[in-house]
Structures are given as C-alpha cells and as structure tokens.
Design a protein around this motif. Sequence first.
Motif, PDB file in Angstrom:
ATOM      1  N   GLY A  71       0.827  -1.198   0.000  1.00  0.00           N
ATOM      2  CA  GLY A  71       0.000   0.000   0.000  1.00  0.00           C
ATOM      3  C   GLY A  71       0.863   1.251   0.000  1.00  0.00           C
ATOM      4  O   GLY A  71       2.098   1.187  -0.037  1.00  0.00           O
ATOM      5  N   VAL A  72       0.212   2.400   0.051  1.00  0.00           N
ATOM      6  CA  VAL A  72       0.899   3.691  -0.059  1.00  0.00           C
ATOM      7  C   VAL A  72       0.376   4.605   1.048  1.00  0.00           C
ATOM      8  O   VAL A  72      -0.829   4.644   1.321  1.00  0.00           O
ATOM      9  N   THR A  73       1.264   5.358   1.685  1.00  0.00           N
ATOM     10  CA  THR A  73       0.827   6.277   2.730  1.00  0.00           C
ATOM     11  C   THR A  73       0.149   7.505   2.135  1.00  0.00           C
ATOM     12  O   THR A  73       0.340   7.847   0.969  1.00  0.00           O
ATOM     13  N   ARG A  74      -0.615   8.173   2.971  1.00  0.00           N
ATOM     14  CA  ARG A  74      -1.232   9.444   2.577  1.00  0.00           C
ATOM     15  C   ARG A  74      -0.147  10.471   2.239  1.00  0.00           C
ATOM     16  O   ARG A  74      -0.270  11.217   1.267  1.00  0.00           O
TER      17      ARG A  74
ATOM     18  N   SER B  51      -5.777  -1.167  13.113  1.00  0.00           N
ATOM     19  CA  SER B  51      -5.220   0.096  13.578  1.00  0.00           C
ATOM     20  C   SER B  51      -6.324   1.026  14.060  1.00  0.00           C
ATOM     21  O   SER B  51      -6.193   1.673  15.120  1.00  0.00           O
ATOM     22  N   TYR B  52      -7.406   1.089  13.302  1.00  0.00           N
ATOM     23  CA  TYR B  52      -8.513   1.968  13.692  1.00  0.00           C
ATOM     24  C   TYR B  52      -9.166   1.504  14.993  1.00  0.00           C
ATOM     25  O   TYR B  52      -9.527   2.336  15.847  1.00  0.00           O
ATOM     26  N   MET B  53      -9.334   0.200  15.162  1.00  0.00           N
ATOM     27  CA  MET B  53      -9.970  -0.314  16.379  1.00  0.00           C
ATOM     28  C   MET B  53      -9.164   0.040  17.619  1.00  0.00           C
ATOM     29  O   MET B  53      -9.719   0.200  18.710  1.00  0.00           O
ATOM     30  N   LYS B  54      -7.857   0.191  17.455  1.00  0.00           N
ATOM     31  CA  LYS B  54      -7.024   0.593  18.590  1.00  0.00           C
ATOM     32  C   LYS B  54      -7.058   2.097  18.811  1.00  0.00           C
ATOM     33  O   LYS B  54      -7.152   2.580  19.942  1.00  0.00           O
ATOM     34  N   SER B  55      -6.954   2.852  17.723  1.00  0.00           N
ATOM     35  CA  SER B  55      -6.812   4.308  17.835  1.00  0.00           C
ATOM     36  C   SER B  55      -8.136   5.063  17.821  1.00  0.00           C
ATOM     37  O   SER B  55      -8.224   6.162  18.376  1.00  0.00           O
ATOM     38  N   LYS B  56      -9.136   4.501  17.154  1.00  0.00           N
ATOM     39  CA  LYS B  56     -10.408   5.187  16.901  1.00  0.00           C
ATOM     40  C   LYS B  56     -10.210   6.476  16.117  1.00  0.00           C
ATOM     41  O   LYS B  56     -11.064   7.373  16.125  1.00  0.00           O
ATOM     42  N   ASP B  57      -9.087   6.556  15.405  1.00  0.00           N
ATOM     43  CA  ASP B  57      -8.775   7.728  14.586  1.00  0.00           C
ATOM     44  C   ASP B  57      -9.250   7.462  13.159  1.00  0.00           C
ATOM     45  O   ASP B  57      -8.714   6.580  12.488  1.00  0.00           O
ATOM     46  N   PRO B  58     -10.253   8.225  12.661  1.00  0.00           N
ATOM     47  CA  PRO B  58     -10.729   8.010  11.291  1.00  0.00           C
ATOM     48  C   PRO B  58      -9.635   8.137  10.237  1.00  0.00           C
ATOM     49  O   PRO B  58      -9.749   7.592   9.141  1.00  0.00           O
ATOM     50  N   GLY B  59      -8.549   8.840  10.586  1.00  0.00           N
ATOM     51  CA  GLY B  59      -7.443   8.994   9.654  1.00  0.00           C
ATOM     52  C   GLY B  59      -6.717   7.695   9.358  1.00  0.00           C
ATOM     53  O   GLY B  59      -5.920   7.633   8.417  1.00  0.00           O
ATOM     54  N   ASP B  60      -6.995   6.651  10.138  1.00  0.00           N
ATOM     55  CA  ASP B  60      -6.393   5.349   9.880  1.00  0.00           C
ATOM     56  C   ASP B  60      -7.127   4.574   8.791  1.00  0.00           C
ATOM     57  O   ASP B  60      -6.645   3.524   8.354  1.00  0.00           O
ATOM     58  N   LEU B  61      -8.296   5.052   8.379  1.00  0.00           N
ATOM     59  CA  LEU B  61      -9.120   4.333   7.407  1.00  0.00           C
ATOM     60  C   LEU B  61      -8.919   4.896   6.005  1.00  0.00           C
ATOM     61  O   LEU B  61      -9.266   6.041   5.726  1.00  0.00           O
ATOM     62  N   TRP B  62      -8.312   4.107   5.136  1.00  0.00           N
ATOM     63  CA  TRP B  62      -8.112   4.447   3.730  1.00  0.00           C
ATOM     64  C   TRP B  62      -7.582   5.879   3.543  1.00  0.00           C
ATOM     65  O   TRP B  62      -8.134   6.676   2.789  1.00  0.00           O
ATOM     66  N   PRO B  63      -6.490   6.219   4.241  1.00  0.00           N
ATOM     67  CA  PRO B  63      -5.998   7.607   4.188  1.00  0.00           C
ATOM     68  C   PRO B  63      -5.554   8.073   2.813  1.00  0.00           C
ATOM     69  O   PRO B  63      -5.780   9.241   2.451  1.00  0.00           O
TER      70      PRO B  63
ATOM     71  N   GLY C 138      -7.873  12.032  -1.775  1.00  0.00           N
ATOM     72  CA  GLY C 138      -8.485  12.460  -3.036  1.00  0.00           C
ATOM     73  C   GLY C 138      -9.688  13.371  -2.860  1.00  0.00           C
ATOM     74  O   GLY C 138     -10.157  13.967  -3.838  1.00  0.00           O
ATOM     75  N   ARG C 139     -10.215  13.493  -1.644  1.00  0.00           N
ATOM     76  CA  ARG C 139     -11.274  14.471  -1.385  1.00  0.00           C
ATOM     77  C   ARG C 139     -10.712  15.886  -1.306  1.00  0.00           C
ATOM     78  O   ARG C 139     -11.431  16.862  -1.506  1.00  0.00           O
ATOM     79  N   GLU C 140      -9.417  15.988  -1.009  1.00  0.00           N
ATOM     80  CA  GLU C 140      -8.785  17.296  -0.876  1.00  0.00           C
ATOM     81  C   GLU C 140      -8.205  17.783  -2.196  1.00  0.00           C
ATOM     82  O   GLU C 140      -8.244  18.979  -2.497  1.00  0.00           O
ATOM     83  N   ARG C 141      -7.645  16.850  -2.957  1.00  0.00           N
ATOM     84  CA  ARG C 141      -7.056  17.215  -4.254  1.00  0.00           C
ATOM     85  C   ARG C 141      -7.245  16.035  -5.186  1.00  0.00           C
ATOM     86  O   ARG C 141      -6.794  14.933  -4.887  1.00  0.00           O
ATOM     87  N   GLU C 142      -7.901  16.258  -6.301  1.00  0.00           N
ATOM     88  CA  GLU C 142      -8.318  15.129  -7.122  1.00  0.00           C
ATOM     89  C   GLU C 142      -7.143  14.475  -7.847  1.00  0.00           C
ATOM     90  O   GLU C 142      -6.230  15.136  -8.327  1.00  0.00           O
ATOM     91  N   TYR C 143      -7.205  13.171  -7.862  1.00  0.00           N
ATOM     92  CA  TYR C 143      -6.258  12.358  -8.612  1.00  0.00           C
ATOM     93  C   TYR C 143      -6.925  11.010  -8.842  1.00  0.00           C
ATOM     94  O   TYR C 143      -7.975  10.708  -8.259  1.00  0.00           O
ATOM     95  N   CYS C 144      -6.337  10.198  -9.693  1.00  0.00           N
ATOM     96  CA  CYS C 144      -6.876   8.875 -10.005  1.00  0.00           C
ATOM     97  C   CYS C 144      -5.848   7.807  -9.651  1.00  0.00           C
ATOM     98  O   CYS C 144      -4.648   8.011  -9.817  1.00  0.00           O
ATOM     99  N   GLN C 145      -6.335   6.695  -9.182  1.00  0.00           N
ATOM    100  CA  GLN C 145      -5.483   5.547  -8.896  1.00  0.00           C
ATOM    101  C   GLN C 145      -5.660   4.488  -9.971  1.00  0.00           C
ATOM    102  O   GLN C 145      -6.773   4.235 -10.412  1.00  0.00           O
ATOM    103  N   LEU C 146      -4.553   3.860 -10.347  1.00  0.00           N
ATOM    104  CA  LEU C 146      -4.584   2.626 -11.119  1.00  0.00           C
ATOM    105  C   LEU C 146      -4.221   1.507 -10.155  1.00  0.00           C
ATOM    106  O   LEU C 146      -3.114   1.499  -9.601  1.00  0.00           O
ATOM    107  N   GLU C 147      -5.128   0.603  -9.929  1.00  0.00           N
ATOM    108  CA  GLU C 147      -4.874  -0.507  -9.014  1.00  0.00           C
ATOM    109  C   GLU C 147      -4.777  -1.819  -9.787  1.00  0.00           C
ATOM    110  O   GLU C 147      -5.349  -1.963 -10.851  1.00  0.00           O
TER     111      GLU C 147
END
Length: 283
Positions: A186-189, A220-232, A237-246
């Motif tokens: 995977g790739v970090t935010r 990670s989210y279950m431990k931290s309860k930080d929404p930033g751990d979910l699909w960061p 892409g909500r802040e600046r648009e881009y496309c992923q090729l998976e």
Amino acid sequence: MNATTAIEGQRLIDLSVPVDPGYWEPEPVRLEVVDHRRGGDLLGKSLVYVEGTTRLSRALAWVKHKVGLGVDHRDFPGGKGLSLMRYTLTTHTGTHMDAPYHYGDLNNQGARARTICEVPLEWCFCDGVVLKLRPLSGTEGPVSKQEVIAALDAIGYRLKPLDIVLLDTGGDTHIGESRYFTRFRGVTREATEWIVQQGVRVIGVDSFGFDAPFARMLRSYMKSKDPGDLWPAHLYGREREYCQLERLTNLDKIGRPHGFKVACFPVKLARADAAWCRVVAIT
C-alpha cells in the motif's frame, strides 16, 4: 497474450491483469456463456423485434418463431450462430482506474466529484515513470514519502505535471491467490500527497489495494479510533483530485525507469466510480 509485443519499432508492455472467473476474488466474478447454438436461437428471436413495427406484427413474428417458422441456430452455417457472454463483476475487479468520485461524492469545493467518464483524456496518455519499491516480505508498512523521493533520486528523475507514476512494490506476486488480497504494502497518505503536489494526476500500483491491506487498517482503527487510519491515501483524493490505477502487473518488464508512455483509458461507464483499464506501457 504475451506481456510484451513489438510493433513498428515500439515495445508494448501489457500492465493489466485478466478478469478471470477462475481467480480467487473477494467478490467472485460470475460468467454465463451463451454458446454458438444458443446464440443462433437468440439472434433468430431478435428478428421478432426487427421485423415487427406494430404490436400485432411483432406478435405474429413471435408466433412464427415459436412454431419453428422463424430463424434459429439451424439456419446458420454449421448450425451455429454467434456467441455471447455475460460477466458479473464490480467496477474494481481486475486492473482498473478509480475516479475522484470513488473517494467521496464531493470535492474540496463542495461540488460533485468527477466520475470515471469525466476524467480528462489527457490524464490517461502521458509520460510514465516506474519507481522500484521492493523487496516485499509481507511485513513492511505502506510506501512512504521518503521512499518515493529516494527512488526518484536513485534514477535521477524529477516528476513533472501529468506524469503517470507507477509503483513497483512486488504486490502482483500472488495474483490469482487469496493472499494477493492480504499481502501487499500500500501507499501512505503522505507519499500520495507529495506525488500529487508535483502535478501528477494518475498514480498506479501493482497490488490489490492502494492503501494498506484492509485488515491492517481496521485493526489500527480499532485501537486508535482515529478516522485517519481508514483508507488515508484514498481519502486524500477528497482534498485534491487524482486517479489511482490498481492491480497493475509486469512493471518490471518495462525495462527502464522513465522514457516511456503509459496509456490507461478507462471504459466509459456512465456515472461510475471506477472502470476497467487495459493499461499499456509504450517504449
């Protein structure tokens, strides 16, 4: 088909995985085959709707077909008409492009995010650069910003706007197996943000997902309860648009880190969040 094809002095490298009902998928691909015999019957049946311009004439044509006076497979050479196949799959099966709408329905301006048909075509045929971010042992975390910068320094390349960046992490090692969906980097935010800030609009990865494996993020989210751990990386892409090729493959077969083109035009699925791509590198 071979991964590499030569034509008029150019090499075409297929970077796409097949959509195969025989492959293990979290949501199985279903295939219904209408063979040539049944296809001939269906084509003959379709003449009912071509032949009749009124309800009565269509009804008469239907009766003729049912009693054997119409066209069926026996009327075709060899008793065979044309085949037909029906696939049932998601927009994220196989090699595909995620549109900004996949990350969220609204962009940072509050307007509706672009769907796959609204992705500019000029984003989909550009200079490519492949960054080697291996090896993969199943224990590394997601690709970091520092790794991306170091990989670029190693090949002496500076990103420019609209480059298509391909991340070779070794994630395609287990294509067709269940562990393909659980053993990848995977790739970090932060890495995603930095690449997009260079003017890049399409980033590709050779793994099932762009973020870390689902189970790892959820733990990670279950431990931290930080929404930033979910699909960061996705949600950036909500802040600046881009496309992923998976779900790319064969990135190691390109044979050079840059100096090639990438074609990744998505299928034109109206109002879709993603679409399948036949991604090709052209050297």
